[in-house]
Structures are given as structure tokens and as C-alpha cells.
Design an enzyme around this catalytic site. Structure first.
Site, mmCIF file in Angstrom:
data_model
loop_
_atom_site.group_PDB
_atom_site.id
_atom_site.type_symbol
_atom_site.label_atom_id
_atom_site.label_comp_id
_atom_site.label_asym_id
_atom_site.label_seq_id
_atom_site.Cartn_x
_atom_site.Cartn_y
_atom_site.Cartn_z
ATOM 1 N N ASP A 31 -1.649 4.493 -6.213
ATOM 2 C CA ASP A 31 -0.210 4.380 -5.918
ATOM 3 C C ASP A 31 0.569 5.552 -6.478
ATOM 4 O O ASP A 31 1.677 5.841 -6.042
ATOM 5 C CB ASP A 31 0.340 3.081 -6.489
ATOM 6 C CG ASP A 31 -0.207 1.909 -5.703
ATOM 7 O OD1 ASP A 31 -1.353 1.499 -5.979
ATOM 8 O OD2 ASP A 31 0.482 1.464 -4.773
ATOM 9 N N ASN B 288 -3.362 2.578 -10.107
ATOM 10 C CA ASN B 288 -3.757 1.792 -8.930
ATOM 11 C C ASN B 288 -3.696 0.305 -9.304
ATOM 12 O O ASN B 288 -3.365 -0.060 -10.440
ATOM 13 C CB ASN B 288 -5.166 2.196 -8.462
ATOM 14 C CG ASN B 288 -5.500 1.623 -7.096
ATOM 15 O OD1 ASN B 288 -4.695 1.696 -6.179
ATOM 16 N ND2 ASN B 288 -6.677 1.039 -6.944
ATOM 17 N N LYS B 289 -4.023 -0.526 -8.354
ATOM 18 C CA LYS B 289 -3.943 -1.988 -8.527
ATOM 19 C C LYS B 289 -4.600 -2.436 -9.830
ATOM 20 O O LYS B 289 -5.656 -1.929 -10.216
ATOM 21 C CB LYS B 289 -4.619 -2.648 -7.315
ATOM 22 C CG LYS B 289 -4.607 -4.141 -7.268
ATOM 23 C CD LYS B 289 -3.244 -4.761 -7.450
ATOM 24 C CE LYS B 289 -2.216 -4.274 -6.447
ATOM 25 N NZ LYS B 289 -0.829 -4.675 -6.772
ATOM 26 N N GLY C 216 0.866 -1.184 0.000
ATOM 27 C CA GLY C 216 0.000 0.000 0.000
ATOM 28 C C GLY C 216 0.897 1.226 0.000
ATOM 29 O O GLY C 216 1.857 1.307 0.792
ATOM 30 N N ALA C 217 0.588 2.170 -0.891
ATOM 31 C CA ALA C 217 1.506 3.285 -1.126
ATOM 32 C C ALA C 217 1.917 4.043 0.150
ATOM 33 O O ALA C 217 3.111 4.222 0.410
ATOM 34 C CB ALA C 217 0.894 4.223 -2.164
ATOM 35 N N GLN D 123 -5.719 -8.935 -2.175
ATOM 36 C CA GLN D 123 -5.733 -7.910 -1.115
ATOM 37 C C GLN D 123 -7.151 -7.591 -0.660
ATOM 38 O O GLN D 123 -7.359 -7.208 0.489
ATOM 39 C CB GLN D 123 -5.049 -6.629 -1.603
ATOM 40 C CG GLN D 123 -3.539 -6.721 -1.735
ATOM 41 C CD GLN D 123 -3.122 -7.051 -3.151
ATOM 42 O OE1 GLN D 123 -3.830 -7.754 -3.868
ATOM 43 N NE2 GLN D 123 -1.971 -6.566 -3.560
HETATM 44 O O1 MRU Z 1 0.529 -4.057 -4.512
HETATM 45 P P1 MRU Z 1 -0.080 -3.314 -3.351
HETATM 46 O O2 MRU Z 1 -0.890 -4.177 -2.445
HETATM 47 O O3 MRU Z 1 0.964 -2.493 -2.615
HETATM 48 O O4 MRU Z 1 -1.072 -2.290 -4.041
HETATM 49 C C1 MRU Z 1 -1.829 -1.420 -3.249
HETATM 50 C C2 MRU Z 1 -2.803 -0.617 -3.995
HETATM 51 O O5 MRU Z 1 -2.894 -0.682 -5.204
HETATM 52 C C3 MRU Z 1 -3.601 0.360 -3.203
HETATM 53 O O6 MRU Z 1 -4.865 0.526 -3.753
HETATM 54 C C4 MRU Z 1 -2.866 1.704 -3.218
HETATM 55 O O7 MRU Z 1 -1.557 1.543 -2.754
HETATM 56 C C5 MRU Z 1 -3.542 2.723 -2.418
HETATM 57 S S1 MRU Z 1 -3.307 2.419 -0.713
HETATM 58 C C6 MRU Z 1 -3.946 3.626 0.231
#
Ligand code: MRU
Length: 368
Positions: A244, A254-255, A54-55, A203
């Protein structure tokens, strides 16, 4: 966040003064395990292997990683080495660059004998600021939820779809996309969350569902491909996702799978919001599709899956035909034109250069 009634952040300095503790997210949802990070290498490993992810939490862990490095050796050389090692861990979330840039710029000005303390203070400040930002996002986002609730029959929930985990576990606390949900729920506004499972690492099913459950928020886990169908049937009132990295022009990375939700939302007139803490804005970029580096992760995340067996043990199995190639792009870019609004700590903004620049003029000046 509350876990079985006890308050936690996702990262904190240990009482021994020599380490940092995290909640190991690779163990969810079956185990709640706290892990100690003692060295900068531990911090880098935790980010790379997604014990933390998560960012915003990646940024906070990097800041604590620098503090661990400075405790071991506060020289200029080690400061630069630690920052460059941490920077290599994951490519997409810009919060990593933001936190390391901030640490480097501030710590080079501090005498080496003071650096360990200064680095620790900086990491604590990054964490406190993250919480304040997320609470502000929650307040602004809650008004959007309240407005939708006002159009419903009494007691009928606002149905919110979210993707991946942009919750407590992706931040230091509150989450970004989930902050409006928690605040609405706590404020007595009925909400129900559609949780995309978010293959390949799940996730949504593993993390978002777990934390919504801990907070008592009604939710339903659906496969990633269900969102469009639910929107066509009028069962989604709004989408809120995290990000992200968002460009100066409002393109949202984003994801993987987020873009498809935005397309379906547009086709069905469902508002598509992105919860955006300002450290996730990359003011140096204008074209998300061309300029944001997309992490390509190992194929085993696609070809294998972990789960709990009936005897309670956790195991991993193969789920793809032998010999098939697999691909695993971890993020995608949703163009600004598909985004209804960016929920930031300074209000809900239109996804365009002017709105972002007007809201964060100090960031535009430095393009950082
Ligand atoms: O690969 P990850 O689990 O780090 O990806 C996370 C995401 O894509 C979240 O949606 C993003 O970081 C926003 S978190 C507040």
C-alpha cells in the site's frame, strides 16, 4: 480479467456518460454485483466502505471521483473540496494521494468549462497506466517464477504464497502480486498458490481465491498462521505480496500479517518479493515504521464474521467473547532488510534507496 468468460476491468465509465461503475467487493465471494457511482460522495463512500479497495484501485476510484465532482461543478472551490474529501477516506495507501495530487496539479491549469472532460480523460489515463504497469510487473515477476520452475521436476508446480488480495480486484486489471502468477500460468509454467485467508476481512479467502478460481490457477486457502509451518516443510518456493506504500528506502507497508510472513520467509530462506507499482512508492518517506500512517479499522471487523448459510443467505455472527476489547490495525510494515526484491514495472530492484532512485529518477526529483 475474465469473469465467467466475460472481460471486465474493476472500474469503468458507464455508457450513460454520467456515472462510473465498479464491482462491489463487499459482496464477494457470494455475489458479483455492479454498482454505479454518481457523485463524488458515492466515490468516497465506495473507498471508505471498501466496495473498492487495494492501493491501485483506490487511486483509480479517487481519480474518477474527481471527474464526477467536476461534472457536477467544475469550479476551483469544488475541485479542492472534492480532493480533500476523497483524501480523508483511507490513510495508508499512498496511491490515493498520488492520484489526487496528479488530478489537482493538472486540473487547476484547465479552464473550468473544460474540466469535466479533462478529469474524465485523466481518470481513464490512470486506469490504462495501471494496467500497463501491472503487465510489466507480470513480465518481470514471471522470470523469477520461471527460474524457480527450472529447478523443479517436470510438471511440479512452483508454490507461491500470497497475502491479502493484490490481484485483479485490487487494481484495474491483472493485479500486482498476481500478475506474475497469471502470466506464468498462461505461459505453461505450473504454479500453485497458497492463499492466506487474511483475517479480519478475508481478502484472501473471499477475493484472491475467487479470482484465481476464475482464471483456473490451482490454489489452496490456508489460515494466516499456516505460512510459517508450510515454509518449514519446504512447501513454499517464494512469497509475493502487494503493498500500500513503500518508502524511498524500501520499507514495505502492506496488509496486517505481511511482516510475520517476511520473518518466517527469512528464517526458512524463502525468497520474499513485493510487487510494487511506482505510484505506490512514497519518495518523501525514509522510515516506514515511524512515518507510514497505519489505518485502525472498526473492531466489528474482528468481533464479527460474515458467511453463507446452508440456505444460501449471507449472515453475520459474533465470534468474540462478550465484553472483550478488540483491536484492528489494518496494515504493518516489513523492513527493507527482510525483502528479497521489489518487482516494479522497471525491473526487479533491490530494496534500497539507490536502486529505487536509479529506477525512478523523475519521481525522486519531485519527491511525489
Ligand atoms: O485493506 P485493503 O484490502 O485495501 O488492503 C489491500 C492490500 O493490503 C493489498 O495487498 C495492497 O493494497 C496491494 S494491492 C495491489
Amino acid at each position: 480479467m475474465n469473469v465467467d468468460g466475460k472481460k471486465y476491468r474493476t472500474i469503468w465509465p458507464a455508457e450513460d456518460g454520467g456515472s462510473v461503475e465498479i464491482i462491489d467487493q463487499t459482496r464477494f465471494p457470494y455475489r458479483f454485483e455492479i454498482v454505479s457511482l454518481r457523485t463524488v460522495e458515492d466515490a468516497a463512500h465506495a473507498i471508505r466502505d471498501m466496495q473498492v479497495r487495494g492501493a491501485p484501485l483506490i487511486g483509480a476510484t479517487a481519480a474518477y471521483g474527481v471527474a464526477l465532482a467536476m461534472k457536477a461543478d467544475p469550479s476551483d472551490e469544488n475541485l479542492h473540496a472534492a480532493c480533500s474529501a476523497l483524501l480523508q477516506t483511507r490513510p495508508t495507501a499512498v496511491n490515493l494521494h498520488w492520484a489526487l495530487d496528479r488530478a489537482l496539479k493538472s486540473l487547476v491549469q484547465v479552464a473550468p468549462e473544460r474540466r469535466a472532460d479533462a478529469a474524465l480523460e485523466l481518470a481513464a489515463a490512470v486506469c490504462d497506466e495501471d494496467i500497463a504497469i501491472n503487465m510489466a510487473i507480470g513480465m518481470h515477476g514471471m522470470k523469477l517464477v520461471a527460474a524457480l520452475s527450472a529447478t523443479k521436476r517436470r510438471g511440479e508446480p512452483v508454490n507461491i504464497l500470497t497475502h491479502c488480495n493484490a490481484g485483479w480486484l485490487a487494481t484495474v486489471d491483472w493485479g500486482t502480486a498476481t500478475a506474475p502468477i497469471y502470466m506464468a500460468h498462461d505461459g505453461g509454467i505450473p504454479v500453485h498458490v497458497w492463499v492466506d485467508e487474511t483475517r479480519p476481512r478475508n481478502q484472501g479467502a473471499f477475493l484472491t481465491a475467487w479470482e484465481l478460481g476464475q482464471h483456473g490457477v490451482p490454489h489452496t486457502v490456508v489460515v494466516d498462521n499456516a505460512g510459517g509451518h508450510l515454509m518449514q516443510r519446504g512447501e513454499v518456493d517464494m512469497v509475493i505480496v502487494g503493498t500500500d506504500r513503500t518508502t524511498a528506502t524500501g520499507d514495505v507497508c502492506n496488509k496486517i500479517g505481511t511482516y510475520l510472513k517476511a520473518l518466517a520467509a527469512r528464517d526458512n530462506d524463502v525468497p520474499f518479493y513485493v510487487a510494487l507499482p511506482s505510484p505506490t512508492i512514497d519518495f518523501s518517506l525514509s522510515d516506514g515504521l515511524r512515518e507510514i500512517p497505519i489505518e485502525e479499522r472498526g473492531g466489528e471487523e474482528v468481533s464479527r464474521m460474515s458467511g453463507r448459510l446452508s440456505d444460501g443467505s449471507v449472515d453475520t455472527i459474533d465470534i468474540v467473547a462478550d465484553g472483550s476489547e478488540v483491536g484492528n490495525p489494518a496494515f504493518d510494515v516489513t523492513p527493507a532488510c527482510l525483502v528479497t526484491g521489489l518487482i516494479t514495472e522497471r525491473g526487479v530492484l533491490e530494496p534500497n534507496r539507490k536502486a529505487l532512485a536509479d529506477a525512478f529518477p523523475e519521481r525522486v526529483r519531485t519527491r511525489a
